[in-house]
Design a protein around this motif. Structure first.
Motif, mmCIF file in Angstrom:
data_model
loop_
_atom_site.group_PDB
_atom_site.id
_atom_site.type_symbol
_atom_site.label_atom_id
_atom_site.label_comp_id
_atom_site.label_asym_id
_atom_site.label_seq_id
_atom_site.Cartn_x
_atom_site.Cartn_y
_atom_site.Cartn_z
ATOM 1 N N THR A 62 0.859 -1.128 0.119
ATOM 2 C CA THR A 62 0.148 -0.040 -0.126
ATOM 3 C C THR A 62 0.892 1.307 -0.149
ATOM 4 O O THR A 62 1.668 1.381 0.778
ATOM 5 C CB THR A 62 -0.783 -0.022 1.399
ATOM 6 O OG1 THR A 62 -1.762 -1.301 1.202
ATOM 7 C CG2 THR A 62 -1.838 1.119 1.132
ATOM 8 N N LEU A 63 0.781 1.974 -0.998
ATOM 9 C CA LEU A 63 1.392 3.215 -1.129
ATOM 10 C C LEU A 63 0.651 4.557 -0.645
ATOM 11 O O LEU A 63 -0.211 4.815 -1.123
ATOM 12 C CB LEU A 63 1.997 3.473 -2.438
ATOM 13 C CG LEU A 63 3.179 2.601 -2.937
ATOM 14 C CD1 LEU A 63 3.136 2.684 -4.603
ATOM 15 C CD2 LEU A 63 4.291 2.720 -2.432
ATOM 16 N N ALA A 64 1.180 5.254 0.189
ATOM 17 C CA ALA A 64 0.518 6.364 0.651
ATOM 18 C C ALA A 64 0.790 7.590 -0.328
ATOM 19 O O ALA A 64 1.560 7.666 -1.286
ATOM 20 C CB ALA A 64 0.928 6.878 2.006
ATOM 21 N N ILE A 81 2.478 -4.616 3.940
ATOM 22 C CA ILE A 81 3.483 -3.827 3.472
ATOM 23 C C ILE A 81 3.077 -2.220 3.287
ATOM 24 O O ILE A 81 2.292 -2.141 2.464
ATOM 25 C CB ILE A 81 4.216 -4.226 2.183
ATOM 26 C CG1 ILE A 81 4.847 -5.605 2.614
ATOM 27 C CG2 ILE A 81 5.553 -3.212 1.813
ATOM 28 C CD1 ILE A 81 5.377 -6.442 1.418
ATOM 29 N N ARG A 82 3.075 -1.507 4.203
ATOM 30 C CA ARG A 82 2.531 0.140 4.096
ATOM 31 C C ARG A 82 3.972 0.959 4.018
ATOM 32 O O ARG A 82 4.404 0.914 4.772
ATOM 33 C CB ARG A 82 1.783 0.340 5.191
ATOM 34 C CG ARG A 82 0.848 -0.623 5.122
ATOM 35 C CD ARG A 82 -0.284 -0.390 6.619
ATOM 36 N NE ARG A 82 0.433 -0.579 7.798
ATOM 37 C CZ ARG A 82 1.090 -1.758 8.404
ATOM 38 N NH1 ARG A 82 0.754 -2.769 7.473
ATOM 39 N NH2 ARG A 82 1.288 -1.847 9.537
ATOM 40 N N ILE A 83 3.751 1.836 2.901
ATOM 41 C CA ILE A 83 4.819 2.710 2.784
ATOM 42 C C ILE A 83 4.074 4.256 2.949
ATOM 43 O O ILE A 83 3.259 4.458 2.325
ATOM 44 C CB ILE A 83 5.538 2.766 1.310
ATOM 45 C CG1 ILE A 83 5.803 1.232 1.014
ATOM 46 C CG2 ILE A 83 6.400 3.930 1.103
ATOM 47 C CD1 ILE A 83 6.419 0.928 -0.250
ATOM 48 N N GLY A 84 4.460 5.044 3.756
ATOM 49 C CA GLY A 84 4.175 6.243 4.166
ATOM 50 C C GLY A 84 4.199 7.247 3.082
ATOM 51 O O GLY A 84 5.086 7.280 2.065
ATOM 52 N N GLU A 85 3.784 8.181 3.387
ATOM 53 C CA GLU A 85 3.670 9.557 2.541
ATOM 54 C C GLU A 85 5.094 9.991 2.088
ATOM 55 O O GLU A 85 6.042 10.188 3.179
ATOM 56 C CB GLU A 85 2.952 10.648 3.146
ATOM 57 C CG GLU A 85 1.389 10.550 3.199
ATOM 58 C CD GLU A 85 0.456 11.656 3.801
ATOM 59 O OE1 GLU A 85 1.073 12.780 3.895
ATOM 60 O OE2 GLU A 85 -0.550 11.779 4.138
ATOM 61 N N ASN A 86 5.219 10.207 0.771
ATOM 62 C CA ASN A 86 6.630 11.221 0.508
ATOM 63 C C ASN A 86 7.724 10.056 0.790
ATOM 64 O O ASN A 86 8.750 10.776 0.548
ATOM 65 C CB ASN A 86 6.455 12.281 0.951
ATOM 66 C CG ASN A 86 5.557 13.119 0.696
ATOM 67 O OD1 ASN A 86 5.028 13.384 -0.585
ATOM 68 N ND2 ASN A 86 4.885 13.955 1.565
ATOM 69 N N PHE A 112 10.117 -7.721 1.778
ATOM 70 C CA PHE A 112 9.675 -9.190 1.735
ATOM 71 C C PHE A 112 8.817 -9.281 3.098
ATOM 72 O O PHE A 112 9.272 -9.363 3.972
ATOM 73 C CB PHE A 112 10.846 -10.049 1.756
ATOM 74 C CG PHE A 112 10.388 -11.460 1.547
ATOM 75 C CD1 PHE A 112 9.389 -11.866 0.767
ATOM 76 C CD2 PHE A 112 11.153 -12.438 2.198
ATOM 77 C CE1 PHE A 112 8.972 -13.275 1.016
ATOM 78 C CE2 PHE A 112 11.015 -13.940 2.490
ATOM 79 C CZ PHE A 112 9.626 -14.290 1.579
ATOM 80 N N VAL A 113 7.692 -9.934 2.938
ATOM 81 C CA VAL A 113 6.717 -10.485 4.032
ATOM 82 C C VAL A 113 6.788 -11.812 3.689
ATOM 83 O O VAL A 113 6.238 -12.410 2.704
ATOM 84 C CB VAL A 113 5.171 -9.642 3.888
ATOM 85 C CG1 VAL A 113 4.506 -10.398 5.163
ATOM 86 C CG2 VAL A 113 5.666 -8.199 4.531
ATOM 87 N N PHE A 114 7.079 -12.634 5.020
ATOM 88 C CA PHE A 114 6.889 -13.995 4.643
ATOM 89 C C PHE A 114 5.376 -14.597 4.930
ATOM 90 O O PHE A 114 4.663 -14.004 5.528
ATOM 91 C CB PHE A 114 7.842 -14.679 6.023
ATOM 92 C CG PHE A 114 9.237 -14.733 5.795
ATOM 93 C CD1 PHE A 114 9.825 -15.919 5.293
ATOM 94 C CD2 PHE A 114 9.843 -13.563 6.207
ATOM 95 C CE1 PHE A 114 11.269 -15.962 5.220
ATOM 96 C CE2 PHE A 114 11.264 -13.520 6.098
ATOM 97 C CZ PHE A 114 12.014 -14.600 5.594
ATOM 98 N N ALA A 115 5.108 -15.710 4.232
ATOM 99 C CA ALA A 115 3.809 -16.178 4.223
ATOM 100 C C ALA A 115 3.227 -16.543 5.574
ATOM 101 O O ALA A 115 2.088 -16.607 6.001
ATOM 102 C CB ALA A 115 3.642 -17.784 3.500
ATOM 103 N N HIS A 116 4.254 -16.940 6.356
ATOM 104 C CA HIS A 116 3.689 -17.185 7.944
ATOM 105 C C HIS A 116 3.252 -15.993 8.706
ATOM 106 O O HIS A 116 2.798 -16.446 10.023
ATOM 107 C CB HIS A 116 4.539 -18.013 8.740
ATOM 108 C CG HIS A 116 6.097 -17.421 9.068
ATOM 109 N ND1 HIS A 116 6.983 -17.199 8.288
ATOM 110 C CD2 HIS A 116 6.190 -17.070 10.224
ATOM 111 C CE1 HIS A 116 7.665 -16.380 9.142
ATOM 112 N NE2 HIS A 116 7.558 -16.353 10.203
ATOM 113 N N ILE A 162 6.399 1.500 6.886
ATOM 114 C CA ILE A 162 7.515 2.414 6.811
ATOM 115 C C ILE A 162 6.878 3.831 6.852
ATOM 116 O O ILE A 162 5.735 4.144 6.156
ATOM 117 C CB ILE A 162 8.064 2.457 5.301
ATOM 118 C CG1 ILE A 162 8.880 1.060 5.224
ATOM 119 C CG2 ILE A 162 9.071 3.642 5.180
ATOM 120 C CD1 ILE A 162 9.441 0.627 4.021
ATOM 121 N N GLY A 163 7.310 4.869 7.687
ATOM 122 C CA GLY A 163 6.643 6.097 7.781
ATOM 123 C C GLY A 163 6.756 7.010 6.845
ATOM 124 O O GLY A 163 7.194 6.637 5.757
ATOM 125 N N SER A 164 6.609 8.205 7.032
ATOM 126 C CA SER A 164 6.497 9.212 6.060
ATOM 127 C C SER A 164 7.918 9.730 6.084
ATOM 128 O O SER A 164 8.536 9.707 6.926
ATOM 129 C CB SER A 164 5.784 10.316 6.565
ATOM 130 O OG SER A 164 4.102 9.927 6.683
#
Length: 181
Positions: free
Chosen positions: A20-22, A43-48, A56-60, A66-68
């Protein structure tokens, strides 16, 4: 940036989890988003913020936040089996590794079982990797080639020098520079 964004868009179009991209967040052309989980919300990536490395996020399990206004340089690897939280205004240099787990079982037989699973059906949903969360505070700078290991908390405004191996938590500081070997 075009190549990474095309791969990102292709995976999203196919319904595979990505991230997810802010607003204002960007992926560099060398960025790799590898999400073996079931949702792009892991997986979240903050503003700017800019990501030039690999997430990488494992299946388990696993969750990367990640903040702004962060910068994740080329060659950086952030792999999560439980939780990695990166605050705002954080700089992660090239070829930095941040892991919240052992990345593979330590016993040979279990490791071979995991590899066979990855090759045949994908990443296993049941695997013991001794996961422990990692938290990186606001304003942290992590120099090139540093390694941040599972269970570590790095406090606000700490500078980790290039090539350091961080295996223990570091308290918040105003301009504290950490040199570890």
């Amino acid at each position: 940036m075009v190549q990474a964004n095309l791969g990102f868009l292709a995976r999203a179009f196919l319904g595979r989890p990505t991230c997810t991209l802010a607003p204002g967040a960007r992926l560099g052309w060398r960025a790799r988003i590898l999400n073996a989980g079931e949702s792009s919300a892991h997986i979240r990536i903050g503003e700017n913020s800019f990501v030039g490395g690999e997430l990488f996020v494992f299946a388990h399990g696993g969750d990367i936040e990640i903040g702004s206004n962060c910068y994740i340089d080329v060659g950086a690897r952030i792999w999560s089996g439980v939780s990695i939280k990166i605050g705002n205004d954080v700089t992660v240099g090239p070829n930095v590794n941040i892991f919240d787990n052992h990345t593979h079982p330590l016993r040979a037989a279990e490791r071979h079982t995991q590899i066979r699973s990855i090759f045949t059906i994908g990443h296993p949903r049941q695997v013991e990797l001794a996961d422990r969360p990692v938290t990186i505070g606001d304003g942290v700078q992590i120099g090139a080639g540093a390694i941040i290991l599972r269970g570590v908390e790095i406090g606000k405004n700490v500078t980790v020098t290039p090539g350091s191996i961080v295996s223990k938590s570091i308290m918040p500081s105003t301009d504290q520079i950490i040199r570890m070997m």
